[in-house]
Design a protein around this motif. Structure first.
Motif, mmCIF file in Angstrom:
data_model
loop_
_atom_site.group_PDB
_atom_site.id
_atom_site.type_symbol
_atom_site.label_atom_id
_atom_site.label_comp_id
_atom_site.label_asym_id
_atom_site.label_seq_id
_atom_site.Cartn_x
_atom_site.Cartn_y
_atom_site.Cartn_z
ATOM 1 N N GLY A 7 0.844 -1.202 0.000
ATOM 2 C CA GLY A 7 0.000 0.000 0.000
ATOM 3 C C GLY A 7 0.872 1.241 0.000
ATOM 4 O O GLY A 7 0.861 2.032 0.946
ATOM 5 N N GLY A 9 1.046 4.322 -0.725
ATOM 6 C CA GLY A 9 0.425 5.616 -0.991
ATOM 7 C C GLY A 9 1.251 6.697 -0.314
ATOM 8 O O GLY A 9 2.492 6.714 -0.448
ATOM 9 N N ALA A 10 0.577 7.595 0.437
ATOM 10 C CA ALA A 10 1.263 8.736 1.033
ATOM 11 C C ALA A 10 2.353 8.295 2.033
ATOM 12 O O ALA A 10 3.549 8.579 1.851
ATOM 13 N N VAL A 11 1.928 7.558 3.055
ATOM 14 C CA VAL A 11 2.890 7.147 4.095
ATOM 15 C C VAL A 11 3.807 6.024 3.598
ATOM 16 O O VAL A 11 5.027 6.065 3.770
ATOM 17 N N ARG A 31 -1.315 -0.018 -6.803
ATOM 18 C CA ARG A 31 -2.170 -0.354 -7.937
ATOM 19 C C ARG A 31 -2.568 0.914 -8.696
ATOM 20 O O ARG A 31 -2.270 2.035 -8.270
ATOM 21 N N ALA A 101 2.028 0.652 9.669
ATOM 22 C CA ALA A 101 2.252 2.105 9.706
ATOM 23 C C ALA A 101 0.913 2.845 9.723
ATOM 24 O O ALA A 101 0.819 3.962 9.233
ATOM 25 N N MET A 102 -0.105 2.195 10.278
ATOM 26 C CA MET A 102 -1.450 2.772 10.219
ATOM 27 C C MET A 102 -1.779 3.584 11.467
ATOM 28 O O MET A 102 -1.313 3.272 12.558
ATOM 29 N N ASN A 103 -2.597 4.594 11.285
ATOM 30 C CA ASN A 103 -3.120 5.335 12.436
ATOM 31 C C ASN A 103 -4.153 4.488 13.171
ATOM 32 O O ASN A 103 -4.695 3.524 12.625
ATOM 33 N N SER A 147 4.211 12.046 10.663
ATOM 34 C CA SER A 147 4.793 12.594 9.441
ATOM 35 C C SER A 147 3.633 12.816 8.486
ATOM 36 O O SER A 147 2.864 11.899 8.229
ATOM 37 N N ASN A 149 1.932 13.429 4.920
ATOM 38 C CA ASN A 149 2.284 13.120 3.519
ATOM 39 C C ASN A 149 1.043 13.075 2.664
ATOM 40 O O ASN A 149 -0.039 12.777 3.142
ATOM 41 N N GLU A 287 -11.425 7.087 7.756
ATOM 42 C CA GLU A 287 -10.839 6.021 8.596
ATOM 43 C C GLU A 287 -11.115 6.337 10.069
ATOM 44 O O GLU A 287 -10.230 6.821 10.781
HETATM 45 N N1 LIG Z 1 -1.089 10.624 5.023
HETATM 46 C C1 LIG Z 1 -0.567 10.962 6.198
HETATM 47 O O1 LIG Z 1 -0.046 12.064 6.358
HETATM 48 C C2 LIG Z 1 -0.574 9.984 7.341
HETATM 49 C C3 LIG Z 1 -1.279 8.785 7.285
HETATM 50 N N2 LIG Z 1 -1.151 7.883 8.325
HETATM 51 C C4 LIG Z 1 -1.825 6.586 8.274
HETATM 52 O O2 LIG Z 1 -1.155 5.759 7.330
HETATM 53 C C5 LIG Z 1 -2.066 4.792 6.785
HETATM 54 C C6 LIG Z 1 -2.029 4.915 5.264
HETATM 55 O O3 LIG Z 1 -2.518 6.204 4.938
HETATM 56 P P1 LIG Z 1 -2.103 7.002 3.627
HETATM 57 O O4 LIG Z 1 -0.743 6.647 3.204
HETATM 58 O O5 LIG Z 1 -2.430 8.415 3.891
HETATM 59 O O6 LIG Z 1 -3.172 6.386 2.608
HETATM 60 P P2 LIG Z 1 -3.118 6.339 1.023
HETATM 61 O O7 LIG Z 1 -4.517 6.135 0.580
HETATM 62 O O8 LIG Z 1 -2.359 7.493 0.476
HETATM 63 O O9 LIG Z 1 -2.259 5.042 0.750
HETATM 64 C C7 LIG Z 1 -2.754 3.728 0.850
HETATM 65 C C8 LIG Z 1 -2.439 3.060 -0.461
HETATM 66 O O10 LIG Z 1 -2.657 1.675 -0.344
HETATM 67 C C9 LIG Z 1 -3.215 1.226 -1.568
HETATM 68 N N3 LIG Z 1 -3.871 -0.043 -1.363
HETATM 69 C C10 LIG Z 1 -4.866 -0.350 -0.498
HETATM 70 N N4 LIG Z 1 -5.212 -1.651 -0.623
HETATM 71 C C11 LIG Z 1 -4.424 -2.157 -1.595
HETATM 72 C C12 LIG Z 1 -4.322 -3.454 -2.192
HETATM 73 N N5 LIG Z 1 -5.087 -4.472 -1.786
HETATM 74 N N6 LIG Z 1 -3.416 -3.631 -3.178
HETATM 75 C C13 LIG Z 1 -2.623 -2.608 -3.585
HETATM 76 N N7 LIG Z 1 -2.668 -1.359 -3.054
HETATM 77 C C14 LIG Z 1 -3.569 -1.143 -2.071
HETATM 78 C C15 LIG Z 1 -4.193 2.340 -1.919
HETATM 79 O O11 LIG Z 1 -4.582 2.238 -3.267
HETATM 80 P P3 LIG Z 1 -6.018 2.832 -3.716
HETATM 81 O O12 LIG Z 1 -5.896 4.325 -3.609
HETATM 82 O O13 LIG Z 1 -6.139 2.318 -5.115
HETATM 83 O O14 LIG Z 1 -7.019 2.271 -2.767
HETATM 84 C C16 LIG Z 1 -3.337 3.571 -1.602
HETATM 85 O O15 LIG Z 1 -2.521 3.937 -2.681
HETATM 86 C C17 LIG Z 1 -3.452 5.144 7.373
HETATM 87 O O16 LIG Z 1 -3.714 4.349 8.490
HETATM 88 C C18 LIG Z 1 -3.268 6.610 7.794
HETATM 89 O O17 LIG Z 1 -4.135 7.005 8.829
HETATM 90 C C19 LIG Z 1 -0.307 8.094 9.385
HETATM 91 C C20 LIG Z 1 0.388 9.260 9.481
HETATM 92 C C21 LIG Z 1 0.266 10.321 8.508
#
Ligand SMILES: NC(=O)C1=CN([C@@H]2O[C@H](COP(=O)(O)OP(=O)(O)OC[C@H]3O[C@@H](n4cnc5c(N)ncnc54)[C@H](OP(=O)(O)O)[C@@H]3O)[C@@H](O)[C@H]2O)C=CC1
Ligand SMILES: CC(C)(CO)C(=O)C(=O)O
Length: 326
Positions: A7, A9-11, A31, A101-103, A147, A149, A287
């Motif tokens: 996953g 994404g941002a973090v 993805r 790394a989830m909240n 952090s 992101n 969330e």
């Molecule tokens: N952003 C921030 O500043 C902060 C976030 N957090 C925590 O970090 C965690 C992640 O958050 P964040 O990074 O913001 O979220 P994002 O949505 O940016 O990143 C999660 C990523 O995981 C992908 N994903 C989910 N399921 C799958 C799967 N089955 N196969 C492939 N990819 C998958 C998502 O794709 P898709 O978009 O296609 O679903 C997405 O790109 C959360 O618990 C959040 O609370 C903690 C501190 C700071």
């Protein structure tokens, strides 16, 4: 060390870049258009005052192509966790450690705390008992990420809090596998302020003060963290929610030494769009289950009065696409 970020994404994207920079053998599972961009151009980190940094790494939506890892980092939103736990199966070998790394609170958070048995709380933290059944808690290291992101464009992560890139890792038992120490060393080399702690519940609680106290207010107002802290009325609301959660913490054996005034200081608040608000803007559910709603449930079953928290939680739930109040 083989590290897979599930996953990215941002973090997770941010972690992938820093862990690769720190010497980890890092791959990412992602993805859609994000995956297409990373395959084409690599993953890029941008932060104010720093040169953009780009890494090329194996990126896939098929975890089975990567094989067993030393560490799998799970960095998805809560509602994607059940599917993620199934999908990581091919990445797990006999010693693989999982770092979340989830909240929010992991499913084991309430174990051992003086809270009455509460079905509603269990349903929020571990629906149907599925998480506890799938992952033995001794393999699960919680990583509290302080952090900010966001994925600012496919394949590009913007780090909105470059002076606060902090990771705190710990397990429910307090003991940890040597692979986690190696992981932390790589994270430090990559530029994180990273540490293993023996009081992870307190760290998770301190982070909840931010997410439930500041991020949720910023989200319902659709403002950045800085805007919320610079407005005396919304800042006062945040401080009120933080104080209520601190009182709840004291009642259930999780006192934390936090200063709500300093946490919301207008001059240091970052221009961060919270991850809740990123979801709201993208039309995704919020969330809230293992954070703000679980806190409300804990307060109810502990007899602690949290009117501001409850009000903010109700608005968050109503704003979340798939309403959990139904
Ligand atoms: N952003 C921030 O500043 C902060 C976030 N957090 C925590 O970090 C965690 C992640 O958050 P964040 O990074 O913001 O979220 P994002 O949505 O940016 O990143 C999660 C990523 O995981 C992908 N994903 C989910 N399921 C799958 C799967 N089955 N196969 C492939 N990819 C998958 C998502 O794709 P898709 O978009 O296609 O679903 C997405 O790109 C959360 O618990 C959040 O609370 C903690 C501190 C700071
Ligand atoms: C506010 C922040 C960045 C705190 O670290 C966060 O956790 C989020 O946006 O979800």
């Amino acid at each position: 060390m083989k590290i897979c970020i599930f996953g990215a994404g941002a973090v997770g994207g941010h972690m992938a870049i820093r862990l690769a920079r720190g010497g980890g053998d890092v791959s990412v599972v992602m993805r859609g258009e994000n995956l297409a961009a990373v395959r084409e151009r690599g993953l890029e980190l941008r932060a104010k005052g720093a040169e953009p940094f780009r890494v090329s790494l194996p990126a896939t939506d098929k975890p089975e192509t990567l094989g067993p890892q030393d560490v799998v980092v799970i960095s998805v939103k809560y509602r994607a966790l059940a599917a993620a736990l199934k999908a990581i199966d091919p990445l797990i070998g006999p010693d693989t450690q999982i770092v979340s790394a989830m909240n929010g609170m992991p499913w084991w958070f309430a174990e051992g705390l003086p809270i009455a048995e509460d079905e509603a709380l269990s349903a929020l933290l571990d629906p149907g008992g599925a998480f506890g059944r799938t992952v033995p808690s001794e393999r699960w290291t919680a990583c509290v990420v302080t952090s900010g992101n966001m994925v600012s464009e496919p394949g590009v992560i913007t780090n909105t809090t470059p002076d606060k890139n902090r990771l705190r890792l710990g397990t429910s038992s307090g003991s940890f596998h040597p692979l986690i120490a190696e992981f932390v060393a790589i994270a430090k080399t990559g530029g994180y302020d990273a540490e293993i702690v023996d009081d992870i519940r307190h760290q998770i609680w301190s982070k909840l003060l931010i997410n439930a106290g500041i991020s949720s207010v910023a989200t319902v107002c659709e403002k950045t963290v800085a805007e919320i802290c610079q407005n005396p009325r919304t800042r006062a609301l945040s401080i009120g929610v933080i104080e209520e959660i601190m009182a709840l913490g004291r009642a259930i054996g999780l006192p934390v030494d936090a200063d709500p005034e300093a946490m919301t200081a207008p001059e240091t608040a970052p221009p961060h769009v919270t991850s809740f608000l990123q979801d709201l803007r993208a039309g995704r559910p919020l969330e809230i289950e293992n954070g703000i709603l679980a806190l409300v449930e804990m307060a109810k079953s502990s007899g602690v009065d949290t009117p501001r928290l409850e009000a903010v939680a109700a608005v968050m739930a109503a704003r979340s696409q798939a309403s959990v109040l139904d």
